[in-house]
Design an enzyme around this catalytic site. Sequence first.
Site, PDB file in Angstrom:
ATOM      1  N   CYS A 162      13.198  11.691   6.384  1.00 57.65           N
ATOM      2  CA  CYS A 162      13.881  11.071   7.638  1.00 57.65           C
ATOM      3  C   CYS A 162      15.039  11.160   8.070  1.00 57.65           C
ATOM      4  CB  CYS A 162      12.811   9.569   7.615  1.00 57.65           C
ATOM      5  SG  CYS A 162      14.526   8.371   6.700  1.00 57.65           S
ATOM      6  N   GLU A 182      10.047   2.076  10.292  1.00 53.08           N
ATOM      7  CA  GLU A 182      10.965   2.763   9.545  1.00 53.08           C
ATOM      8  C   GLU A 182       9.736   4.248  10.325  1.00 53.08           C
ATOM      9  OE1 GLU A 182      14.050   2.624   9.545  1.00 53.08           O
ATOM     10  OE2 GLU A 182      14.486   0.238   9.218  1.00 53.08           O
ATOM     11  N   LYS A 227       0.860  -1.377   0.150  1.00 54.18           N
ATOM     12  CA  LYS A 227       0.030  -0.221   0.264  1.00 54.18           C
ATOM     13  C   LYS A 227       0.511   0.830   0.070  1.00 54.18           C
ATOM     14  CE  LYS A 227      -1.439   3.382   2.223  1.00 54.18           C
ATOM     15  NZ  LYS A 227      -1.099   4.864   1.692  1.00 54.18           N
ATOM     16  N   GLU A 244       9.093  16.737  14.429  1.00 54.21           N
ATOM     17  CA  GLU A 244       9.988  16.394  12.844  1.00 54.21           C
ATOM     18  C   GLU A 244       9.428  17.338  12.152  1.00 54.21           C
ATOM     19  OE1 GLU A 244       8.662  12.826  11.066  1.00 54.21           O
ATOM     20  OE2 GLU A 244      11.155  12.689  10.195  1.00 54.21           O
TER      21      GLU A 244
HETATM   22  P1  NAD Z   1       2.724   8.940   7.334  1.00 53.82           P
HETATM   23  O1  NAD Z   1       2.708   8.086   7.970  1.00 53.82           O
HETATM   24  O2  NAD Z   1       1.209   9.952   7.065  1.00 53.82           O
HETATM   25  O3  NAD Z   1       2.213   7.701   5.793  1.00 53.82           O
HETATM   26  C1  NAD Z   1       3.003   6.567   5.920  1.00 53.82           C
HETATM   27  C2  NAD Z   1       2.218   5.808   5.183  1.00 53.82           C
HETATM   28  O4  NAD Z   1       1.386   5.033   5.795  1.00 53.82           O
HETATM   29  C3  NAD Z   1       1.162   6.446   3.605  1.00 53.82           C
HETATM   30  O5  NAD Z   1       0.914   4.933   2.876  1.00 53.82           O
HETATM   31  C4  NAD Z   1       0.234   6.501   4.513  1.00 53.82           C
HETATM   32  O6  NAD Z   1      -1.241   5.916   3.799  1.00 53.82           O
HETATM   33  C5  NAD Z   1      -0.025   5.367   5.759  1.00 53.82           C
HETATM   34  N1  NAD Z   1      -0.715   5.433   7.157  1.00 53.82           N
HETATM   35  C6  NAD Z   1      -0.635   6.453   7.298  1.00 53.82           C
HETATM   36  N2  NAD Z   1      -2.408   6.236   8.192  1.00 53.82           N
HETATM   37  C7  NAD Z   1      -2.258   5.045   8.392  1.00 53.82           C
HETATM   38  C8  NAD Z   1      -2.514   4.196   9.380  1.00 53.82           C
HETATM   39  N3  NAD Z   1      -3.580   5.024  10.280  1.00 53.82           N
HETATM   40  N4  NAD Z   1      -3.056   2.807   9.340  1.00 53.82           N
HETATM   41  C9  NAD Z   1      -2.229   2.203   7.939  1.00 53.82           C
HETATM   42  N5  NAD Z   1      -1.456   3.036   7.344  1.00 53.82           N
HETATM   43  C10 NAD Z   1      -1.670   4.578   8.013  1.00 53.82           C
HETATM   44  O7  NAD Z   1       3.704   9.890   6.698  1.00 53.82           O
HETATM   45  P2  NAD Z   1       4.194  10.652   5.172  1.00 53.82           P
HETATM   46  O8  NAD Z   1       3.692  11.562   5.012  1.00 53.82           O
HETATM   47  O9  NAD Z   1       3.402   9.396   3.947  1.00 53.82           O
HETATM   48  O10 NAD Z   1       6.067  10.350   5.754  1.00 53.82           O
HETATM   49  C11 NAD Z   1       6.418  11.109   5.776  1.00 53.82           C
HETATM   50  C12 NAD Z   1       7.656  10.263   7.424  1.00 53.82           C
HETATM   51  O11 NAD Z   1       7.846   9.006   7.143  1.00 53.82           O
HETATM   52  C13 NAD Z   1       7.999  10.786   8.324  1.00 53.82           C
HETATM   53  O12 NAD Z   1       7.745  10.977   9.533  1.00 53.82           O
HETATM   54  C14 NAD Z   1       9.680  10.170   7.953  1.00 53.82           C
HETATM   55  O13 NAD Z   1      10.378  10.243   9.466  1.00 53.82           O
HETATM   56  C15 NAD Z   1       9.117   9.139   8.190  1.00 53.82           C
HETATM   57  N6  NAD Z   1       9.463   8.041   6.824  1.00 53.82           N
HETATM   58  C16 NAD Z   1      10.403   7.790   7.458  1.00 53.82           C
HETATM   59  C17 NAD Z   1      11.337   6.564   6.737  1.00 53.82           C
HETATM   60  C18 NAD Z   1      12.229   5.427   7.718  1.00 53.82           C
HETATM   61  O14 NAD Z   1      12.688   4.770   7.145  1.00 53.82           O
HETATM   62  N7  NAD Z   1      12.622   5.990   9.058  1.00 53.82           N
HETATM   63  C19 NAD Z   1      11.743   6.882   5.520  1.00 53.82           C
HETATM   64  C20 NAD Z   1      10.902   7.728   5.341  1.00 53.82           C
HETATM   65  C21 NAD Z   1       9.956   8.981   5.694  1.00 53.82           C
END
Ligand code: NAD
Length: 499
Positions: free
Chosen positions: A290, A256, A181, A391
């Site tokens: 991230c 992650e 997803k 963040e």
């Molecule tokens: P997000 O948490 O909003 O969404 C990430 C994914 O999770 C999306 O596909 C979203 O649709 C899904 N999602 C959101 N809520 C959900 C739920 N309740 N149940 C299941 N799926 C759900 O994050 P974002 O805005 O897409 O990305 C930015 C964040 O990701 C930042 O916090 C960044 O630091 C983190 N990030 C971490 C890494 C890492 O490897 N540590 C890498 C990239 C981004």
Amino acid sequence: MASSQELEIYRHFIDGAWADPVDGEWIESVNPYTGTAWSKVPRGTAADVDRAVRAAQRAMSEGPWATMTATDRGKVLRRFGDLIEQNAERLARIEVRDNGKLFTEMHGQLRYIPNWWWYFGGMADKVEGGVVPIDKPDMFGFTQYEPAGVVGAITAWNSPLLFVSLKCAPALAAGCSVVLKPSEFTSASSLEIAALAKEAGFPDGVFNVVTGLGPEAGAALVEHPGVAKISFTGSDAAGAQIYARAGQDLKRVSLELGGKSPNIVFEDCNLDAAVAGAISGIFAANGQSCIAGSRLVVQNSIREEFTQRLVERVGSARIGDPMLPETEVGPIANKPQYEKVLRYIEIAKADGAHCALGGKAATGHGLQGDHFIEPTIFTDVTNDMRIAQEEVFGPILSIIGFDDEADAVRIANDVSFGLAAGVWTSDIARSLRMTRAIKAGMVWVNTYRAVSFMMPFGGMKRSGIGRECGKDAIYEFLETKAVWISMAGEAPANAFVMR
Ligand code: NAD
């Protein structure tokens, strides 16, 4: 907005074929540079997820994937890597259209991504159980590894296919099947590689992509009883929700998550290298990384000079079209993120930080759309301010001064995250002391933001659970089975006691 006739239409990829959403709902994907929609993807629901998970379960129990040798599985992964390599430029263009990151960065990333498929493809047939020199003379004991089951992979928008590869390459090498997803903001490239997965020879149902919103399709994947393991990349807030929900079913979970990483500059460092490292740490990818070095922790003796050099260089950064090779700063990836970054600028100002550069939306100079923010540097930041603790995921750098090594360590660790850190020093003993003292999953010395398929990637504390990349990553998708064989040949003297 473009009219819907002009939009490129993508569909779910389920059981080796394109599938319309069961509920007939769609999400438009907006190009952050132009501000116009360019494609639409299904707004998947639990019904779509259910179809995909069932297909993935069938693939693991009945299909050719279940009986394929690990060697042949590895060949499919390596072919997939080849196909991604051949399509790197096209895929990079699609990702830039979805998230606005610089083409130069995304193209480099796409050319590097095949390494994950080649590396884990090579590892597929090197997972070996072992004979245990067991302490019971009439027993023979060995271990074997088995695929964990259907993996639900959920990814973020900032480096879409990188995160897909970090999870799916080891999962598929392990013999699992996957329901992916991707982020609702950047689903197109994941659907594009689904076609390549089929061409590479993954049997139907092994690699499925269901698009949609997090609380809908994402939550349905987390809740589905047919999913054995969730591998998630995203925010700590969503990660915590997913962990709690998956915990109800005792599913395996790896996370992650976000960071608030310190980039620590000592007075004895190579200043030119440290200035470049500080810039790429936060302003590359517009801070939407991230591992961004969003807290620049600088020794007070050089703080003023260092700040001045940063302000001069970053102040002249070329803002504009992310597709152009000369552009250094592109748009923010999407509207909610753009608004969040502007909110944090106001929070920092209200908390007393001094805005030394930027601090507002960037307009004029022929900029299209309304997603641009000036690269921003705050000084006089103290580590207890929200701008230093939370963040932002945007082009905002907070500069925090320190006096000595102990002070630097205290500041570095005084945060709830623990993803990455940078240390700039010419003193090797100090660099080793610092790498030990910092509570983060990754520490770079005299460099920043280096990533490899061979090096473990992941964080401590609120930055996550588990590690991706490196040779151990495949075990995140394997179950260990202990096999006992009695060589006694006769019934035990007492059947009522443990042997
Ligand atoms: P997000 O948490 O909003 O969404 C990430 C994914 O999770 C999306 O596909 C979203 O649709 C899904 N999602 C959101 N809520 C959900 C739920 N309740 N149940 C299941 N799926 C759900 O994050 P974002 O805005 O897409 O990305 C930015 C964040 O990701 C930042 O916090 C960044 O630091 C983190 N990030 C971490 C890494 C890492 O490897 N540590 C890498 C990239 C981004």
